[in-house]
Design a protein around this motif. Structure first.
Motif, PDB file in Angstrom:
ATOM      1  N   ARG A  72       0.805  -1.282   0.075  1.00 39.91           N
ATOM      2  CA  ARG A  72       0.158  -0.292   0.001  1.00 39.91           C
ATOM      3  C   ARG A  72       0.850   1.065  -0.111  1.00 39.91           C
ATOM      4  O   ARG A  72       1.828   1.224  -0.857  1.00 39.91           O
ATOM      5  CB  ARG A  72      -0.985  -0.018   1.056  1.00 39.91           C
ATOM      6  CG  ARG A  72      -2.020  -1.049   0.876  1.00 39.91           C
ATOM      7  CD  ARG A  72      -3.119  -0.697   1.892  1.00 39.91           C
ATOM      8  NE  ARG A  72      -4.171  -1.961   1.818  1.00 39.91           N
ATOM      9  CZ  ARG A  72      -5.507  -1.885   2.619  1.00 39.91           C
ATOM     10  NH1 ARG A  72      -5.117  -1.360   3.798  1.00 39.91           N
ATOM     11  NH2 ARG A  72      -6.075  -2.980   2.460  1.00 39.91           N
ATOM     12  N   ASN A 127      -6.568  -1.030  11.933  1.00 37.43           N
ATOM     13  CA  ASN A 127      -6.900  -0.941  10.466  1.00 37.43           C
ATOM     14  C   ASN A 127      -8.306  -0.766  10.269  1.00 37.43           C
ATOM     15  O   ASN A 127      -9.044  -0.732  11.208  1.00 37.43           O
ATOM     16  CB  ASN A 127      -6.462  -2.446   9.765  1.00 37.43           C
ATOM     17  CG  ASN A 127      -6.830  -3.462  10.379  1.00 37.43           C
ATOM     18  OD1 ASN A 127      -8.084  -3.660  10.861  1.00 37.43           O
ATOM     19  ND2 ASN A 127      -6.135  -4.462  10.248  1.00 37.43           N
ATOM     20  N   ASN A 128      -8.725  -0.521   9.116  1.00 38.35           N
ATOM     21  CA  ASN A 128     -10.250  -0.153   8.898  1.00 38.35           C
ATOM     22  C   ASN A 128     -11.059  -1.528   9.176  1.00 38.35           C
ATOM     23  O   ASN A 128     -12.179  -1.382   9.511  1.00 38.35           O
ATOM     24  CB  ASN A 128     -10.348   0.514   7.415  1.00 38.35           C
ATOM     25  CG  ASN A 128     -11.744   1.049   7.195  1.00 38.35           C
ATOM     26  OD1 ASN A 128     -12.162   1.781   8.212  1.00 38.35           O
ATOM     27  ND2 ASN A 128     -12.268   0.871   6.163  1.00 38.35           N
ATOM     28  N   SER A 203     -15.911  -0.589  -2.590  1.00 37.02           N
ATOM     29  CA  SER A 203     -14.506  -0.624  -2.692  1.00 37.02           C
ATOM     30  C   SER A 203     -14.189  -0.906  -4.112  1.00 37.02           C
ATOM     31  O   SER A 203     -14.472  -0.154  -5.109  1.00 37.02           O
ATOM     32  CB  SER A 203     -14.155  -2.059  -1.863  1.00 37.02           C
ATOM     33  OG  SER A 203     -12.673  -1.723  -1.555  1.00 37.02           O
ATOM     34  N   GLY A 235     -13.836   2.833   3.526  1.00 33.41           N
ATOM     35  CA  GLY A 235     -12.674   2.294   3.219  1.00 33.41           C
ATOM     36  C   GLY A 235     -11.383   3.270   2.825  1.00 33.41           C
ATOM     37  O   GLY A 235     -10.945   3.676   3.672  1.00 33.41           O
ATOM     38  N   SER A 236     -11.288   3.799   1.541  1.00 32.90           N
ATOM     39  CA  SER A 236     -10.358   4.676   1.214  1.00 32.90           C
ATOM     40  C   SER A 236     -10.488   6.053   1.383  1.00 32.90           C
ATOM     41  O   SER A 236     -10.543   6.652   0.485  1.00 32.90           O
ATOM     42  CB  SER A 236      -9.810   4.357  -0.339  1.00 32.90           C
ATOM     43  OG  SER A 236      -8.539   5.048  -0.744  1.00 32.90           O
ATOM     44  N   SER A 267      -9.375   3.801   6.073  1.00 31.65           N
ATOM     45  CA  SER A 267      -7.986   3.299   6.255  1.00 31.65           C
ATOM     46  C   SER A 267      -6.983   4.535   6.387  1.00 31.65           C
ATOM     47  O   SER A 267      -7.004   5.468   5.547  1.00 31.65           O
ATOM     48  CB  SER A 267      -7.649   2.346   5.033  1.00 31.65           C
ATOM     49  OG  SER A 267      -8.327   1.278   4.954  1.00 31.65           O
ATOM     50  N   LYS A 270      -4.602   3.637   2.535  1.00 31.34           N
ATOM     51  CA  LYS A 270      -4.896   3.877   1.331  1.00 31.34           C
ATOM     52  C   LYS A 270      -4.813   5.358   0.904  1.00 31.34           C
ATOM     53  O   LYS A 270      -3.571   5.894   0.802  1.00 31.34           O
ATOM     54  CB  LYS A 270      -6.420   3.366   1.317  1.00 31.34           C
ATOM     55  CG  LYS A 270      -6.583   1.804   1.654  1.00 31.34           C
ATOM     56  CD  LYS A 270      -8.050   1.440   1.623  1.00 31.34           C
ATOM     57  CE  LYS A 270      -8.313   0.052   1.736  1.00 31.34           C
ATOM     58  NZ  LYS A 270      -9.651  -0.589   1.757  1.00 31.34           N
ATOM     59  N   ALA A 277      -3.553   1.927   9.404  1.00 33.63           N
ATOM     60  CA  ALA A 277      -4.496   2.226  10.498  1.00 33.63           C
ATOM     61  C   ALA A 277      -5.949   2.427  10.406  1.00 33.63           C
ATOM     62  O   ALA A 277      -6.144   2.344   9.079  1.00 33.63           O
ATOM     63  CB  ALA A 277      -4.024   3.754  10.861  1.00 33.63           C
TER      64      ALA A 277
HETATM   65  C1  LIG Z   1     -10.226  -1.430   2.215  1.00 39.30           C
HETATM   66  C2  LIG Z   1     -11.560  -1.273   3.057  1.00 39.30           C
HETATM   67  C3  LIG Z   1     -11.503  -1.787   4.068  1.00 39.30           C
HETATM   68  C4  LIG Z   1     -10.653  -2.529   5.085  1.00 39.30           C
HETATM   69  O1  LIG Z   1      -9.696  -1.484   5.417  1.00 39.30           O
HETATM   70  P1  LIG Z   1      -8.257  -2.211   6.073  1.00 39.30           P
HETATM   71  O2  LIG Z   1      -7.461  -0.722   6.380  1.00 39.30           O
HETATM   72  O3  LIG Z   1      -7.566  -2.947   4.820  1.00 39.30           O
HETATM   73  O4  LIG Z   1      -8.468  -2.968   6.992  1.00 39.30           O
HETATM   74  C5  LIG Z   1     -12.906  -2.038   4.948  1.00 39.30           C
HETATM   75  N1  LIG Z   1     -14.170  -1.475   3.971  1.00 39.30           N
HETATM   76  C6  LIG Z   1     -13.635  -0.885   2.865  1.00 39.30           C
HETATM   77  C7  LIG Z   1     -14.832  -0.289   2.113  1.00 39.30           C
HETATM   78  C8  LIG Z   1     -12.487  -0.834   2.313  1.00 39.30           C
HETATM   79  O5  LIG Z   1     -12.156  -0.466   1.064  1.00 39.30           O
END
Ligand SMILES: *Cc1c(COP(=O)(O)O)cnc(C)c1O
Length: 437
Positions: A72, A127-128, A203, A235-236, A267, A270, A277
């Motif tokens: 990443r 993380n997310n 995503s 997510g991002s 996240s 991203k 985180a």
């Molecule tokens: C990437 C993502 C996650 C997971 O996030 P991490 O930081 O990889 O744990 C959850 N939800 C969405 C919509 C994402 O794009």
């Protein structure tokens, strides 16, 4: 060998080498015992293999900026030195300097996140994925969460929204259809046992054509009317608008909150361009519930993450992400500058009798963000009769070079090759391609 690796490990390697040769002799593969030097060199190989790290740097020439398989987001210089300072010695991680007593690690970065997002409060976890699990566990356990069928996605690495929801103890109430969900679909399912409405960014997946989803504003109004929170797994998440780079519009974190989202999770590594985180911003009373949940302790971010995250967030505050954060430098890099780099590579390689062409292509943001949109780029295509074989040789370079193959061509995208890796990259490329057809 003993002086380098110690006696027990050397002994183990010698035995492994001997076993290997014994087996070959028994199976008839070898007619007679090998020379001592061979046994020694085989042992050295075993030792080398044992002590060489399995995690090492690679050169990302794929053109995918937030490449999940390649680690990443690369960190900014400032984030790197903050991380190093935190790692090297002691810090006030959980110490209140003014009061001279125990403090909370949850207070770090809070002010920055409030300022940047406009949220009342924030919490940072590992993380997310854990951020989403924490939100659902702390606020929705044994109650219902309404989500659109079009958002019941798998993000990758086994993160599936319905499975995460099941693990949190929340009951999934899916509404609408894969392609079309309306506001009334949500409203019809709200009852006294509804804990929240959830929106999940699909995503790396997109439904196109005959589609409908209510806007964040509409869902926020509905949630407010029924006095339930609206949770958004973004997510991002990003603090910066991506549309100036001709990428598809996505709401920023601040826009999501302005639109009425109660909690937004995203996240750190991203589009934000920081360390791994999970960040949750939003209403103080809800963040308070998350902080008090036992998972908050189990998922807490470590000091290295916090140090790098604070440094990354500071770049946004100072309005310098385009200059300082590698992910944004790569997104914002103009085509003219990529063309210059591609032409420089072409000259250097041609001077070494390696035939390359420059072709038009697209880079991607990656990391499950902005599916379907991409950035124009220039690709350096290496002319070879066997792109698979060349790709393998490049992967085995001392610092592996990862490109992509398209129409039997090996393609390298200058956008994602970091400036401080460029010289080694070119030398390594020349060394390998020279021995090719
Ligand atoms: C990437 C993502 C996650 C997971 O996030 P991490 O930081 O990889 O744990 C959850 N939800 C969405 C919509 C994402 O794009």
């Amino acid at each position: 060998m003993i002086s380098i690796y110690g006696r027990p490990l050397t002994l183990q390697a010698l035995r492994a080498a001997l076993d290997d040769y014994r087996e070959k002799i028994l199976s008839g593969e070898l007619a007679r015992p090998p020379a001592d030097e061979k046994i020694l060199s085989k042992s050295a190989e075993f030792l080398d293999d044992l002590v060489s790290p399995t995690l090492f740097p690679v050169i990302n020439a794929t053109g995918i900026i937030v490449h999940t398989n390649l680690g990443r987001a690369p960190l900014s210089q400032h984030a790197l030195s903050a991380l190093q300072d935190a790692a090297k010695g002691y810090s006030n991680l959980e110490f209140d300097i003014a009061a001279g007593k125990r403090g909370s690690r949850l207070n770090h970065a809070q002010k920055l996140l409030r300022q940047l997002s406009g949220a009342e409060d924030a919490i940072i976890v590992n993380n997310n994925a854990s951020a989403v699990l924490l939100m659902l566990s702390a606020l929705c356990k044994e109650r219902e969460v309404i989500i659109s069928r079009g958002q019941l996605v798998e993000i990758g690495g086994g993160f599936r929204i319905p499975d995460v929801m099941a693990q949190s103890g929340a009951h999934l109430v899916e509404v609408g259809t894969t392609n079309r969900t309306h506001l009334y679909d949500y409203e019809n399912r709200i009852n006294e046992n509804t804990a929240a409405i959830m929106v999940a960014h699909p995503s790396n997946f997109r439904v196109i054509g005959f589609t409908a989803e209510p806007s964040i504003e509409q869902l926020a109004q509905l949630a407010l009317k029924h006095n339930i929170p609206l949770l958004f797994d973004q997510g991002s998440g990003s603090f910066l608008d991506v549309t100036p780079y001709s990428l598809d519009y996505e709401p920023t974190v601040q826009e999501g909150l302005q639109a009425g989202v109660d909690l937004i999770a995203f996240s750190g590594d991203k589009l934000l361009g920081g360390p791994q985180a999970g960040i949750i911003c939003g209403k103080e009373h809800l963040i308070g519930k998350l902080k008090r949940h036992p998972f908050a302790r189990a998922m807490r971010a470590d000091k290295l993450c916090l140090a790098a995250l604070i440094a990354t967030l500071t770049h946004y505050l100072k309005e310098e992400p385009l200059q300082k954060i590698p992910v944004w430098q790569m997104i914002a890099q103009p085509l003219s500058s990529i063309t210059q780099t591609a032409e420089k590579w072409q000259r250097t390689l041609q001077a070494n009798l390696i035939h390359v062409e420059i072709i038009n292509g697209r880079s991607r943001v990656g990391g499950g963000s902005l599916p379907g949109s991409s950035l124009p780029t220039k690709l350096v295509a290496i002319m070879t009769t066997d792109a698979q074989r060349l790709s393998k040789a490049l992967r085995h370079a001392s610092v592996p070079i990862i490109g992509r193959i398209q129409d039997d061509k090996l393609l390298l995208d200058p956008r994602t090759v970091l400036p401080d890796q460029e010289e080694d990259f070119l030398n390594s490329l020349i060394g390998i391609c020279k021995n090719y057809d």
